[in-house]
Design a protein around this motif. Structure first.
Motif, PDB file in Angstrom:
ATOM      1  N   VAL A  23     -37.367  14.364  -2.349  1.00  0.00           N
ATOM      2  CA  VAL A  23     -36.119  14.878  -2.908  1.00  0.00           C
ATOM      3  C   VAL A  23     -35.836  16.324  -2.494  1.00  0.00           C
ATOM      4  O   VAL A  23     -34.833  16.890  -2.904  1.00  0.00           O
ATOM      5  N   CYS A  24     -36.669  16.899  -1.679  1.00  0.00           N
ATOM      6  CA  CYS A  24     -36.459  18.265  -1.197  1.00  0.00           C
ATOM      7  C   CYS A  24     -35.489  18.223  -0.013  1.00  0.00           C
ATOM      8  O   CYS A  24     -35.812  17.660   1.043  1.00  0.00           O
ATOM      9  N   PRO A  25     -34.290  18.817  -0.158  1.00  0.00           N
ATOM     10  CA  PRO A  25     -33.326  18.785   0.956  1.00  0.00           C
ATOM     11  C   PRO A  25     -33.874  19.388   2.244  1.00  0.00           C
ATOM     12  O   PRO A  25     -33.572  18.899   3.334  1.00  0.00           O
ATOM     13  N   ARG A  26     -34.691  20.408   2.136  1.00  0.00           N
ATOM     14  CA  ARG A  26     -35.271  21.018   3.340  1.00  0.00           C
ATOM     15  C   ARG A  26     -36.168  20.019   4.066  1.00  0.00           C
ATOM     16  O   ARG A  26     -36.089  19.869   5.290  1.00  0.00           O
ATOM     17  N   LYS A  27     -37.012  19.314   3.335  1.00  0.00           N
ATOM     18  CA  LYS A  27     -37.892  18.317   3.953  1.00  0.00           C
ATOM     19  C   LYS A  27     -37.076  17.198   4.588  1.00  0.00           C
ATOM     20  O   LYS A  27     -37.434  16.689   5.651  1.00  0.00           O
ATOM     21  N   ILE A  28     -35.984  16.822   3.940  1.00  0.00           N
ATOM     22  CA  ILE A  28     -35.117  15.782   4.507  1.00  0.00           C
ATOM     23  C   ILE A  28     -34.551  16.246   5.841  1.00  0.00           C
ATOM     24  O   ILE A  28     -34.563  15.498   6.822  1.00  0.00           O
ATOM     25  N   LEU A  29     -34.074  17.484   5.909  1.00  0.00           N
ATOM     26  CA  LEU A  29     -33.513  17.990   7.169  1.00  0.00           C
ATOM     27  C   LEU A  29     -34.584  18.136   8.235  1.00  0.00           C
ATOM     28  O   LEU A  29     -34.339  17.839   9.412  1.00  0.00           O
ATOM     29  N   ILE A  30     -35.768  18.571   7.862  1.00  0.00           N
ATOM     30  CA  ILE A  30     -36.870  18.704   8.824  1.00  0.00           C
ATOM     31  C   ILE A  30     -37.185  17.341   9.443  1.00  0.00           C
ATOM     32  O   ILE A  30     -37.358  17.217  10.653  1.00  0.00           O
ATOM     33  N   ARG A  31     -37.206  16.317   8.627  1.00  0.00           N
ATOM     34  CA  ARG A  31     -37.588  14.982   9.091  1.00  0.00           C
ATOM     35  C   ARG A  31     -36.427  14.203   9.703  1.00  0.00           C
ATOM     36  O   ARG A  31     -36.617  13.075  10.151  1.00  0.00           O
ATOM     37  N   SER A  32     -35.253  14.801   9.709  1.00  0.00           N
ATOM     38  CA  SER A  32     -34.072  14.104  10.227  1.00  0.00           C
ATOM     39  C   SER A  32     -33.526  14.701  11.506  1.00  0.00           C
ATOM     40  O   SER A  32     -32.443  14.349  11.943  1.00  0.00           O
ATOM     41  N   ASP A  33     -34.237  15.603  12.109  1.00  0.00           N
ATOM     42  CA  ASP A  33     -33.779  16.229  13.341  1.00  0.00           C
ATOM     43  C   ASP A  33     -32.379  16.820  13.203  1.00  0.00           C
ATOM     44  O   ASP A  33     -31.480  16.523  13.987  1.00  0.00           O
ATOM     45  N   ALA A  34     -32.196  17.640  12.203  1.00  0.00           N
ATOM     46  CA  ALA A  34     -30.912  18.299  11.994  1.00  0.00           C
ATOM     47  C   ALA A  34     -30.617  19.271  13.126  1.00  0.00           C
ATOM     48  O   ALA A  34     -31.533  19.847  13.715  1.00  0.00           O
ATOM     49  N   GLU A  35     -29.347  19.435  13.421  1.00  0.00           N
ATOM     50  CA  GLU A  35     -28.917  20.466  14.367  1.00  0.00           C
ATOM     51  C   GLU A  35     -29.030  21.798  13.644  1.00  0.00           C
ATOM     52  O   GLU A  35     -28.412  21.996  12.592  1.00  0.00           O
ATOM     53  N   LEU A  36     -29.828  22.724  14.187  1.00  0.00           N
ATOM     54  CA  LEU A  36     -30.029  24.020  13.547  1.00  0.00           C
ATOM     55  C   LEU A  36     -29.371  25.133  14.351  1.00  0.00           C
ATOM     56  O   LEU A  36     -29.562  25.225  15.564  1.00  0.00           O
ATOM     57  N   LEU A  37     -28.612  25.950  13.655  1.00  0.00           N
ATOM     58  CA  LEU A  37     -27.901  27.073  14.258  1.00  0.00           C
ATOM     59  C   LEU A  37     -28.569  28.384  13.854  1.00  0.00           C
ATOM     60  O   LEU A  37     -29.198  28.467  12.801  1.00  0.00           O
ATOM     61  N   GLU A  38     -28.381  29.396  14.691  1.00  0.00           N
ATOM     62  CA  GLU A  38     -28.849  30.735  14.329  1.00  0.00           C
ATOM     63  C   GLU A  38     -27.810  31.382  13.415  1.00  0.00           C
ATOM     64  O   GLU A  38     -26.603  31.240  13.634  1.00  0.00           O
ATOM     65  N   GLN A  39     -28.272  32.099  12.416  1.00  0.00           N
ATOM     66  CA  GLN A  39     -27.367  32.743  11.470  1.00  0.00           C
ATOM     67  C   GLN A  39     -26.711  33.972  12.104  1.00  0.00           C
ATOM     68  O   GLN A  39     -27.395  34.815  12.659  1.00  0.00           O
ATOM     69  N   PRO A  40     -25.382  34.089  12.000  1.00  0.00           N
ATOM     70  CA  PRO A  40     -24.734  35.295  12.510  1.00  0.00           C
ATOM     71  C   PRO A  40     -25.060  36.524  11.657  1.00  0.00           C
ATOM     72  O   PRO A  40     -25.058  37.640  12.151  1.00  0.00           O
ATOM     73  N   ASN A  41     -25.341  36.305  10.374  1.00  0.00           N
ATOM     74  CA  ASN A  41     -25.741  37.361   9.454  1.00  0.00           C
ATOM     75  C   ASN A  41     -27.094  36.952   8.884  1.00  0.00           C
ATOM     76  O   ASN A  41     -27.157  36.094   8.008  1.00  0.00           O
ATOM     77  N   PRO A  42     -28.187  37.534   9.370  1.00  0.00           N
ATOM     78  CA  PRO A  42     -29.530  37.096   8.956  1.00  0.00           C
ATOM     79  C   PRO A  42     -29.803  37.194   7.454  1.00  0.00           C
ATOM     80  O   PRO A  42     -30.701  36.541   6.952  1.00  0.00           O
ATOM     81  N   ARG A  43     -29.028  37.945   6.707  1.00  0.00           N
ATOM     82  CA  ARG A  43     -29.235  38.075   5.252  1.00  0.00           C
ATOM     83  C   ARG A  43     -28.302  37.184   4.442  1.00  0.00           C
ATOM     84  O   ARG A  43     -28.411  37.102   3.226  1.00  0.00           O
ATOM     85  N   ALA A  44     -27.376  36.506   5.109  1.00  0.00           N
ATOM     86  CA  ALA A  44     -26.351  35.732   4.407  1.00  0.00           C
ATOM     87  C   ALA A  44     -26.923  34.660   3.494  1.00  0.00           C
ATOM     88  O   ALA A  44     -26.334  34.348   2.468  1.00  0.00           O
ATOM     89  N   LEU A  45     -28.062  34.103   3.858  1.00  0.00           N
ATOM     90  CA  LEU A  45     -28.594  32.990   3.079  1.00  0.00           C
ATOM     91  C   LEU A  45     -29.797  33.385   2.224  1.00  0.00           C
ATOM     92  O   LEU A  45     -30.506  32.516   1.707  1.00  0.00           O
ATOM     93  N   ASP A  46     -30.004  34.684   2.039  1.00  0.00           N
ATOM     94  CA  ASP A  46     -31.027  35.141   1.097  1.00  0.00           C
ATOM     95  C   ASP A  46     -30.562  34.752  -0.302  1.00  0.00           C
ATOM     96  O   ASP A  46     -29.439  35.064  -0.701  1.00  0.00           O
ATOM     97  N   ASN A  47     -31.420  34.061  -1.038  1.00  0.00           N
ATOM     98  CA  ASN A  47     -30.988  33.607  -2.361  1.00  0.00           C
ATOM     99  C   ASN A  47     -31.690  34.374  -3.472  1.00  0.00           C
ATOM    100  O   ASN A  47     -32.616  35.133  -3.227  1.00  0.00           O
ATOM    101  N   ILE A  48     -31.201  34.161  -4.675  1.00  0.00           N
ATOM    102  CA  ILE A  48     -31.767  34.816  -5.845  1.00  0.00           C
ATOM    103  C   ILE A  48     -32.464  33.764  -6.700  1.00  0.00           C
ATOM    104  O   ILE A  48     -31.837  32.826  -7.185  1.00  0.00           O
ATOM    105  N   ASN A  49     -33.780  33.920  -6.838  1.00  0.00           N
ATOM    106  CA  ASN A  49     -34.562  32.952  -7.599  1.00  0.00           C
ATOM    107  C   ASN A  49     -35.321  33.574  -8.767  1.00  0.00           C
ATOM    108  O   ASN A  49     -35.810  32.850  -9.623  1.00  0.00           O
ATOM    109  N   THR A  50     -35.451  34.884  -8.762  1.00  0.00           N
ATOM    110  CA  THR A  50     -36.235  35.558  -9.803  1.00  0.00           C
ATOM    111  C   THR A  50     -35.433  36.742 -10.346  1.00  0.00           C
ATOM    112  O   THR A  50     -34.500  37.232  -9.684  1.00  0.00           O
TER     113      THR A  50
END
Length: 178
Positions: A137-164
């Motif tokens: 049920v982990c979306p990341r594991k699903i994408l890893i095992r599905s050969d997703a097309e991966l792009l480089e981020q134009p803004n390397p901090r754009a996807l930093d999330n807040i968890n704590t």
């Protein structure tokens, strides 16, 4: 986090409102994914909703619910806890998306797929469903095992999330009023 990330205040408004406002000009319609206990929340109630069908499946429950509700539609999936997400990052993803079932960004931290700022094509439903049926049920594991097309981020901090709470302080965001 110990609190609802959608209600965290960013730039004077809740994260959910900020995210919807960012996405609205870029897509045909913005839907908010909600758990079965969230539809009546006044913040979420202000937007069109898709209710998760699978309990305790985390973010993949929302992805499945979206794909099942409109099987012929491609879905841009974006998490609410990305305070640095910007228009350029979303636009680049949409413009560079391939015909693969999944197009996502490669994490600037570990090189793995970022599943919560990704495009899930209409044909992705059976693939995701098969993983969930196997207990993945982990979306990341699903994408890893599905050969997703991966792009480089134009803004390397754009996807930093807040968890704590520490992430919250470092991002300069306010906690919701209690």
């Amino acid at each position: 986090m110990g609190q609802d990330k959608a209600h965290i205040v960013h730039a004077g408004k809740p994260r959910l409102a900020h995210t919807v406002d960012l996405l609205a000009p870029l897509v045909d319609k913005v839907w908010v994914s909600v758990r079965k206990d969230q539809p009546a929340d006044p913040l979420r109630d202000a937007y069109p909703q898709i209710t998760d069908r699978d309990d305790d499946a985390g973010p993949v429950a929302g992805i499945l619910a979206a794909l099942e509700s409109e099987p012929g539609v491609d879905w841009l999936v974006v998490a609410v806890d990305l305070p640095n997400l910007d228009t350029r990052t979303v636009t680049n993803l949409l413009e560079q998306a391939t015909d693969e079932r999944f197009t996502a960004y490669r994490s600037s931290h570990d090189g793995l797929p970022e599943p919560l700022c990704a495009l899930y094509r209409a044909g992705a439903l059976p693939v995701i469903r098969s993983f969930v049926d196997e207990g993945i049920v982990c979306p990341r594991k699903i994408l890893i095992r599905s050969d997703a097309e991966l792009l480089e981020q134009p803004n390397p901090r754009a996807l930093d999330n807040i968890n704590t709470p520490e992430d919250l302080r470092e991002a300069g965001l306010a906690a919701p009023a209690r």
